[in-house]
Scaffold this motif. Sequence first.
Motif: not given
Length: 200
Positions: A160-168, A132-136
Amino acid sequence: RKKPDIIYLIGYERGNILYEVHLARKLFFPQGKIVGFTMRGLDMPLHKKFYRLHWNLSRKIYDAFCCHYPQGMKVLREQGKFDKPIYLQTQVGVNSDIYFTDDNSRKIVRKKYYLNEDEFVFGSASRIISAKGIFDIIDALPLNGKWRFMMIGSGAEESRIEAIIKEKGLQDKVILTGGLNDGHDVAKYMNALDCFVHVP
């Protein structure tokens, strides 16, 4: 009771409901047509026999397709080998009884998430999957500024998206609402946004 002339299925190129409708047509309205709608056509993993079997059945059942993008016609013709009519049409309409401007909903939702009126709030509503392009969108977000991003929906890649949000370090900038009950709730949340991002 009047028998339908057309059964219009949205997004079920090879779903189980198609076969249920096909059986109902055989039993109750044999003259009816089954028409499908697909946004851009389903890129099917044709190396898998299971998917090929499903599509072979679907091709026999559907009488026509409507697509939102020219790519859909190409996928249906080349991958699906669909040789019946295919029509290009605009996006399926919006129910204005549900989706309308509502200042009260805006206030309630923004208060729930502690959103100030001087913050620019934009968001999306979709399944949380990479297709869906959410990660972009997450990759493109800046770290600073008076903005918040509200991601409406749930899906297989939430963790996965929760982990990326936390990482950033974007925990205070990105709001994950989780799945909502129905279109009425989605409409309320969309009223809280200053800008809506349609993810494909």
